[in-house]
Write an enzyme that holds these catalytic residues in place. Sequence first.
Site, PDB file in Angstrom:
ATOM      1  N   ASP A   1     -14.020   0.867 -11.287  1.00  0.00           N
ATOM      2  CA  ASP A   1     -12.640   0.498 -12.018  1.00  0.00           C
ATOM      3  C   ASP A   1     -12.926  -0.890 -12.353  1.00  0.00           C
ATOM      4  OD1 ASP A   1      -9.634   1.013 -12.869  1.00  0.00           O
ATOM      5  OD2 ASP A   1      -9.963  -1.118 -11.924  1.00  0.00           O
TER       6      ASP A   1
ATOM      7  N   TYR B   1     -12.025  -8.919 -16.282  1.00  0.00           N
ATOM      8  CA  TYR B   1     -12.870  -9.041 -14.978  1.00  0.00           C
ATOM      9  C   TYR B   1     -14.012  -9.784 -15.465  1.00  0.00           C
ATOM     10  CZ  TYR B   1      -9.574  -5.646 -12.953  1.00  0.00           C
ATOM     11  OH  TYR B   1      -8.451  -5.096 -12.493  1.00  0.00           O
TER      12      TYR B   1
ATOM     13  N   LYS C   1     -10.393  -1.647 -19.121  1.00  0.00           N
ATOM     14  CA  LYS C   1      -9.069  -1.894 -19.609  1.00  0.00           C
ATOM     15  C   LYS C   1      -9.094  -2.732 -20.764  1.00  0.00           C
ATOM     16  CE  LYS C   1      -7.735  -1.538 -14.599  1.00  0.00           C
ATOM     17  NZ  LYS C   1      -8.741  -2.300 -13.969  1.00  0.00           N
TER      18      LYS C   1
ATOM     19  N   HIS D   1      -3.952  -2.813 -20.303  1.00  0.00           N
ATOM     20  CA  HIS D   1      -4.041  -3.498 -18.866  1.00  0.00           C
ATOM     21  C   HIS D   1      -2.589  -3.831 -18.277  1.00  0.00           C
ATOM     22  CE1 HIS D   1      -6.726  -5.775 -16.106  1.00  0.00           C
ATOM     23  NE2 HIS D   1      -5.724  -5.586 -15.593  1.00  0.00           N
TER      24      HIS D   1
HETATM   25  P1  NAD Z   1      -7.265  -3.904  -2.275  1.00  0.00           P
HETATM   26  O1  NAD Z   1      -6.008  -3.646  -1.786  1.00  0.00           O
HETATM   27  O2  NAD Z   1      -8.560  -3.168  -2.902  1.00  0.00           O
HETATM   28  O3  NAD Z   1      -7.911  -5.167  -1.380  1.00  0.00           O
HETATM   29  C1  NAD Z   1      -8.941  -5.759  -1.313  1.00  0.00           C
HETATM   30  C2  NAD Z   1      -8.985  -6.643  -0.098  1.00  0.00           C
HETATM   31  O4  NAD Z   1      -9.120  -5.902   1.225  1.00  0.00           O
HETATM   32  C3  NAD Z   1     -10.357  -7.502  -0.169  1.00  0.00           C
HETATM   33  O5  NAD Z   1      -9.911  -8.681   0.325  1.00  0.00           O
HETATM   34  C4  NAD Z   1     -11.234  -6.657   0.884  1.00  0.00           C
HETATM   35  O6  NAD Z   1     -11.997  -7.546   1.346  1.00  0.00           O
HETATM   36  C5  NAD Z   1     -10.353  -6.376   1.770  1.00  0.00           C
HETATM   37  N1  NAD Z   1     -10.819  -4.809   2.350  1.00  0.00           N
HETATM   38  C6  NAD Z   1     -11.445  -3.870   1.574  1.00  0.00           C
HETATM   39  N2  NAD Z   1     -11.627  -2.953   2.493  1.00  0.00           N
HETATM   40  C7  NAD Z   1     -11.754  -3.255   3.691  1.00  0.00           C
HETATM   41  C8  NAD Z   1     -12.012  -2.664   4.724  1.00  0.00           C
HETATM   42  N3  NAD Z   1     -12.498  -1.468   5.032  1.00  0.00           N
HETATM   43  N4  NAD Z   1     -11.336  -3.219   6.120  1.00  0.00           N
HETATM   44  C9  NAD Z   1     -10.917  -4.694   5.829  1.00  0.00           C
HETATM   45  N5  NAD Z   1     -10.677  -5.119   4.637  1.00  0.00           N
HETATM   46  C10 NAD Z   1     -11.030  -4.474   3.718  1.00  0.00           C
HETATM   47  O7  NAD Z   1      -7.065  -5.081  -3.554  1.00  0.00           O
HETATM   48  P2  NAD Z   1      -7.754  -5.413  -4.985  1.00  0.00           P
HETATM   49  O8  NAD Z   1      -9.319  -5.506  -5.107  1.00  0.00           O
HETATM   50  O9  NAD Z   1      -7.021  -6.443  -5.685  1.00  0.00           O
HETATM   51  O10 NAD Z   1      -7.333  -4.016  -5.596  1.00  0.00           O
HETATM   52  C11 NAD Z   1      -8.252  -2.908  -5.927  1.00  0.00           C
HETATM   53  C12 NAD Z   1      -8.755  -2.687  -7.326  1.00  0.00           C
HETATM   54  O11 NAD Z   1      -7.822  -2.423  -8.066  1.00  0.00           O
HETATM   55  C13 NAD Z   1      -9.340  -4.091  -8.039  1.00  0.00           C
HETATM   56  O12 NAD Z   1     -10.645  -4.189  -7.783  1.00  0.00           O
HETATM   57  C14 NAD Z   1      -9.232  -3.656  -9.454  1.00  0.00           C
HETATM   58  O13 NAD Z   1     -10.315  -2.638  -9.763  1.00  0.00           O
HETATM   59  C15 NAD Z   1      -7.634  -2.962  -9.626  1.00  0.00           C
HETATM   60  N6  NAD Z   1      -6.782  -3.841  -9.904  1.00  0.00           N
HETATM   61  C16 NAD Z   1      -6.063  -3.695 -11.134  1.00  0.00           C
HETATM   62  C17 NAD Z   1      -4.893  -4.311 -11.308  1.00  0.00           C
HETATM   63  C18 NAD Z   1      -4.313  -3.910 -12.779  1.00  0.00           C
HETATM   64  O14 NAD Z   1      -3.491  -4.814 -13.140  1.00  0.00           O
HETATM   65  N7  NAD Z   1      -4.392  -3.027 -13.402  1.00  0.00           N
HETATM   66  C19 NAD Z   1      -4.661  -5.435 -10.580  1.00  0.00           C
HETATM   67  C20 NAD Z   1      -5.107  -5.679  -9.551  1.00  0.00           C
HETATM   68  C21 NAD Z   1      -6.245  -4.696  -8.909  1.00  0.00           C
END
Ligand code: NAD
Length: 280
Positions: free
Chosen positions: A46, A51, A76, A109
């Site tokens: 994704d 990004y 997106k 997006h």
């Molecule tokens: P997430 O909930 O995936 O959290 C990421 C955090 O959790 C990071 O700090 C990471 O270090 C930690 N983490 C990941 N795996 C872990 C584990 N096994 N143990 C402990 N900590 C862990 O948040 P995100 O990255 O913001 O969201 C995921 C994805 O969603 C993004 O990468 C993006 O692709 C998408 N996204 C989309 C939008 C949108 O507006 N459409 C907005 C935000 C994110």
Amino acid sequence: MPATPSVTLNNGVSMPQLGLGVFLMPHKQTAQNVSVAFENGYRLIDTAAAYQNEEGVGEAVRKSGIPRDELFITSKLWNADHGYDNAIRGFEASLQKLGLDYLDLYLVHWPVPMRGRATETWKGLEQVYKDGRVRAIGVSNFKPAHIERLLQETEIVPAVLQIELHPTFIQGEVREYAQDHGIQVESWYPLGGQGNSEGLLHLPLLTNLAKKHGKTAAQIILRWHTQLGLVVIPKSSHPVRIKENRNIFDFELDQEDIAAISALDTGVRLGPDPDTANFR
Ligand code: NAD
């Protein structure tokens, strides 16, 4: 490790239920992390124009040698590219940066309702879909009212709705709306997002469930998403965690575990409200 299950979208396209999110990953790191994800069986990635790492995803795709039709690549359209012609140009720019000749899923997006261009933007996505350059189109951060408008004014029902969704913001009504309209929900901030995941992962309920199932709290949360029928795209830049997040299909949460996790809902968003978010 058991294979990642798939969901079937409203146009018959199959989408893996778990993928790697690459928000906030610099280009080079993106290529490395996506390669690690592919080695661990991930097939859904994704990304987004915003990004600024689509090239990194494309690099990892080319290096992987995995047949293109086994991958599921999402990007997106950014807010600056709303409008019919802009949307088509934005799509083409993403394809070019990724070095691909088609996408599996392309999302608007944000709805940016104060600019009032979501309908013509969606018509641009309908056009690239009809041209066969993307296998499915969808929206991100649209509330039901924003989707209703598209349903009234355009032809194609979005295949996917990507929204903020995690145990403290479970989006019950929106999930119900999406289900009634045949729209697949995909969770962003699945672990609570950067800066919040720490707090969530240390909640006693989750650490206790982790002990009960011999898993980590992160795996418990990701399994909760998939058992609710959601597609989930956790982000990590650590190979061990990328592997850990993928390894969730060899156990099942009980119905009472799922209900207990859902009861953590506060109804409070951690991210921006789509009605007012107007990022440039
Ligand atoms: P997430 O909930 O995936 O959290 C990421 C955090 O959790 C990071 O700090 C990471 O270090 C930690 N983490 C990941 N795996 C872990 C584990 N096994 N143990 C402990 N900590 C862990 O948040 P995100 O990255 O913001 O969201 C995921 C994805 O969603 C993004 O990468 C993006 O692709 C998408 N996204 C989309 C939008 C949108 O507006 N459409 C907005 C935000 C994110």
